[in-house]
Design an enzyme around this catalytic site. Structure first.
Site, PDB file in Angstrom:
ATOM      1  CE1 TYR A 280      -4.205   1.446  -0.090  1.00  0.00           C
ATOM      2  CE2 TYR A 280      -3.548   2.651   1.874  1.00  0.00           C
ATOM      3  CZ  TYR A 280      -4.437   2.446   0.837  1.00  0.00           C
ATOM      4  OH  TYR A 280      -5.549   3.247   0.717  1.00  0.00           O
TER       5      TYR A 280
ATOM      6  CE  LYS B 250      -7.093   6.425   0.804  1.00  0.00           C
ATOM      7  NZ  LYS B 250      -8.083   7.293   0.133  1.00  0.00           N
TER       8      LYS B 250
HETATM    9  N1  LIG Z   1     -11.554  -0.175  -2.416  1.00  0.00           N
HETATM   10  C1  LIG Z   1     -11.062  -0.236  -1.187  1.00  0.00           C
HETATM   11  O1  LIG Z   1     -10.714  -1.305  -0.681  1.00  0.00           O
HETATM   12  C2  LIG Z   1     -10.962   1.011  -0.379  1.00  0.00           C
HETATM   13  C3  LIG Z   1     -10.811   0.913   1.023  1.00  0.00           C
HETATM   14  C4  LIG Z   1     -10.736   2.066   1.764  1.00  0.00           C
HETATM   15  C5  LIG Z   1     -10.776   3.301   1.153  1.00  0.00           C
HETATM   16  N2  LIG Z   1     -10.906   3.370  -0.214  1.00  0.00           N
HETATM   17  C6  LIG Z   1     -10.964   4.697  -0.839  1.00  0.00           C
HETATM   18  O2  LIG Z   1     -12.232   4.891  -1.401  1.00  0.00           O
HETATM   19  C7  LIG Z   1     -12.129   5.910  -2.387  1.00  0.00           C
HETATM   20  C8  LIG Z   1     -12.837   5.459  -3.651  1.00  0.00           C
HETATM   21  O3  LIG Z   1     -12.099   4.409  -4.259  1.00  0.00           O
HETATM   22  P1  LIG Z   1     -12.753   3.069  -4.796  1.00  0.00           P
HETATM   23  O4  LIG Z   1     -12.065   1.954  -4.109  1.00  0.00           O
HETATM   24  O5  LIG Z   1     -14.211   3.160  -4.770  1.00  0.00           O
HETATM   25  O6  LIG Z   1     -12.214   2.997  -6.298  1.00  0.00           O
HETATM   26  P2  LIG Z   1     -12.758   3.615  -7.675  1.00  0.00           P
HETATM   27  O7  LIG Z   1     -11.668   3.336  -8.645  1.00  0.00           O
HETATM   28  O8  LIG Z   1     -14.095   3.120  -7.979  1.00  0.00           O
HETATM   29  O9  LIG Z   1     -12.844   5.178  -7.364  1.00  0.00           O
HETATM   30  C9  LIG Z   1     -11.716   6.006  -7.383  1.00  0.00           C
HETATM   31  C10 LIG Z   1     -12.156   7.271  -8.046  1.00  0.00           C
HETATM   32  O10 LIG Z   1     -11.118   8.265  -7.984  1.00  0.00           O
HETATM   33  C11 LIG Z   1     -11.268   9.024  -9.160  1.00  0.00           C
HETATM   34  N3  LIG Z   1     -10.071   9.836  -9.428  1.00  0.00           N
HETATM   35  C12 LIG Z   1      -8.774   9.457  -9.479  1.00  0.00           C
HETATM   36  N4  LIG Z   1      -8.001  10.501  -9.858  1.00  0.00           N
HETATM   37  C13 LIG Z   1      -8.836  11.566 -10.018  1.00  0.00           C
HETATM   38  C14 LIG Z   1      -8.664  12.913 -10.439  1.00  0.00           C
HETATM   39  N5  LIG Z   1      -7.456  13.411 -10.773  1.00  0.00           N
HETATM   40  N6  LIG Z   1      -9.755  13.730 -10.507  1.00  0.00           N
HETATM   41  C15 LIG Z   1     -10.992  13.259 -10.216  1.00  0.00           C
HETATM   42  N7  LIG Z   1     -11.227  11.983  -9.833  1.00  0.00           N
HETATM   43  C16 LIG Z   1     -10.155  11.145  -9.747  1.00  0.00           C
HETATM   44  C17 LIG Z   1     -11.490   7.976 -10.231  1.00  0.00           C
HETATM   45  O11 LIG Z   1     -11.992   8.568 -11.422  1.00  0.00           O
HETATM   46  C18 LIG Z   1     -12.480   7.080  -9.533  1.00  0.00           C
HETATM   47  O12 LIG Z   1     -13.793   7.503  -9.798  1.00  0.00           O
HETATM   48  C19 LIG Z   1     -10.640   6.184  -2.567  1.00  0.00           C
HETATM   49  O13 LIG Z   1     -10.267   7.290  -1.767  1.00  0.00           O
HETATM   50  C20 LIG Z   1     -10.014   4.929  -1.983  1.00  0.00           C
HETATM   51  O14 LIG Z   1      -8.695   5.108  -1.542  1.00  0.00           O
HETATM   52  C21 LIG Z   1     -11.007   2.258  -0.993  1.00  0.00           C
END
Ligand SMILES: NC(=O)c1ccc[n+]([C@@H]2O[C@H](COP(=O)([O-])OP(=O)(O)OC[C@H]3O[C@@H](n4cnc5c(N)ncnc54)[C@H](O)[C@@H]3O)[C@@H](O)[C@H]2O)c1
Length: 252
Positions: A154, A161
């Site tokens: 990570y 984060k």
């Molecule tokens: N999936 C997991 O296991 C998990 C766990 C904890 C936290 N998160 C967090 O949840 C959030 C959403 O991620 P996700 O897992 O749903 O994945 P996802 O890929 O569905 O969503 C990530 C989003 O970030 C957007 N993004 C990236 N760069 C960008 C930019 N320059 N401008 C605008 N948008 C941008 C992408 O277009 C996408 O829509 C993130 O912050 C991620 O770190 C995810």
């Protein structure tokens, strides 16, 4: 169905497709009566979102790497919808090379990109979004346990984060005078587009699933339920906090 968010307009940033955590949040907020507006990163990502949201008017381009794009997006939202009652920030990115191996090999520019898109962007969203936020309003962002523990691969995202969670606390302090609450959800691992960028993501997802209290991964709807709560007037006392929604993974 419920009416926790009836009469509230909420902006959702980061829904790329039906697996996105932002989409889980959107579903739960819609089920509680909220009217939603969505931003997408670029034309390519708009396609996935458009499959979920038919109303073209509610889809607005916003690349958080660009101040100009943020300004244009918020001006468009103001014109089309007026003020909103909440913003969900579900955005993160780090170059693939920086999401695997030993962290000391992470390049300076990759570290900076992770910080910019995954942590600074929340500040930028708050800054440009302030003009369209009602009083009271709520901002919710998404973080992960890798901010606190050295989770395999990570790496720079864990550091970003940790930074994001600190941004939440400082923003919560400084936006309180405008009636804006800022909080984070520390979500359990779920298979999304973002996760597949991490080296060994299958092992990460398996490891996480094994450690939940019932051996089942948390769902995006479960995460979305807490998002809906944080957007609602039931959560007026929750400020600058990070709430785990990971089915207990952080406990063990
Ligand atoms: N999936 C997991 O296991 C998990 C766990 C904890 C936290 N998160 C967090 O949840 C959030 C959403 O991620 P996700 O897992 O749903 O994945 P996802 O890929 O569905 O969503 C990530 C989003 O970030 C957007 N993004 C990236 N760069 C960008 C930019 N320059 N401008 C605008 N948008 C941008 C992408 O277009 C996408 O829509 C993130 O912050 C991620 O770190 C995810």
């Amino acid at each position: 169905m419920g009416d926790l968010l009836t009469g509230k307009k909420i902006l959702v940033m980061g829904a790329a497709n039906k697996r996105s955590i932002a989409w889980g949040c959107a579903q739960m907020m819609m089920e509680q009566g909220a009217q939603l507006i969505f931003t997408y990163q670029n034309e390519r990502l708009k396609k996935g979102l458009h499959k979920l949201v038919a109303d073209e008017n509610a889809l607005i381009e916003c690349d958080v790497a660009s101040d100009e794009s943020l300004q244009t997006a918020f001006a468009t939202i103001k014109d089309r919808f007026g003020k909103v009652d909440g913003i969900v920030h579900a955005i993160a990115f780090a170059p693939k090379d920086a999401l695997g191996g030993d962290i000391m090999n992470a390049r300076r520019q990759d570290f900076a990109i992770a910080q910019d898109i995954s942590a600074y962007s929340l500040l930028a969203v708050a800054k440009y979004g302030q003009a369209i936020l009602n009083n009271p309003a709520s901002i919710v962002t998404l973080t992960y346990f890798g901010s606190e523990r050295a989770v395999p691969n990570y790496n720079v995202m864990g550091v970003a984060k940790a930074s994001l969670e600190a941004v939440v606390r400082y923003l919560a302090r400084d936006m309180a005078k405008y009636g804006v609450r800022v909080n984070a959800i520390s979500a359990g691992a779920v298979k999304t587009l973002a996760v597949t960028g991490i080296k060994g993501h299958s092992e990460l997802l398996e490891m996480s699933e094994e450690r939940t209290v019932d051996g089942q991964s948390v769902t995006t709807r479960e995460i979305g339920g807490t998002c809906a709560f944080l957007m609602s007037d039931l959560a007026t006392g929750v400020v600058g906090d990070t709430i785990y929604v990971d089915k207990g993974v952080h406990l063990v």
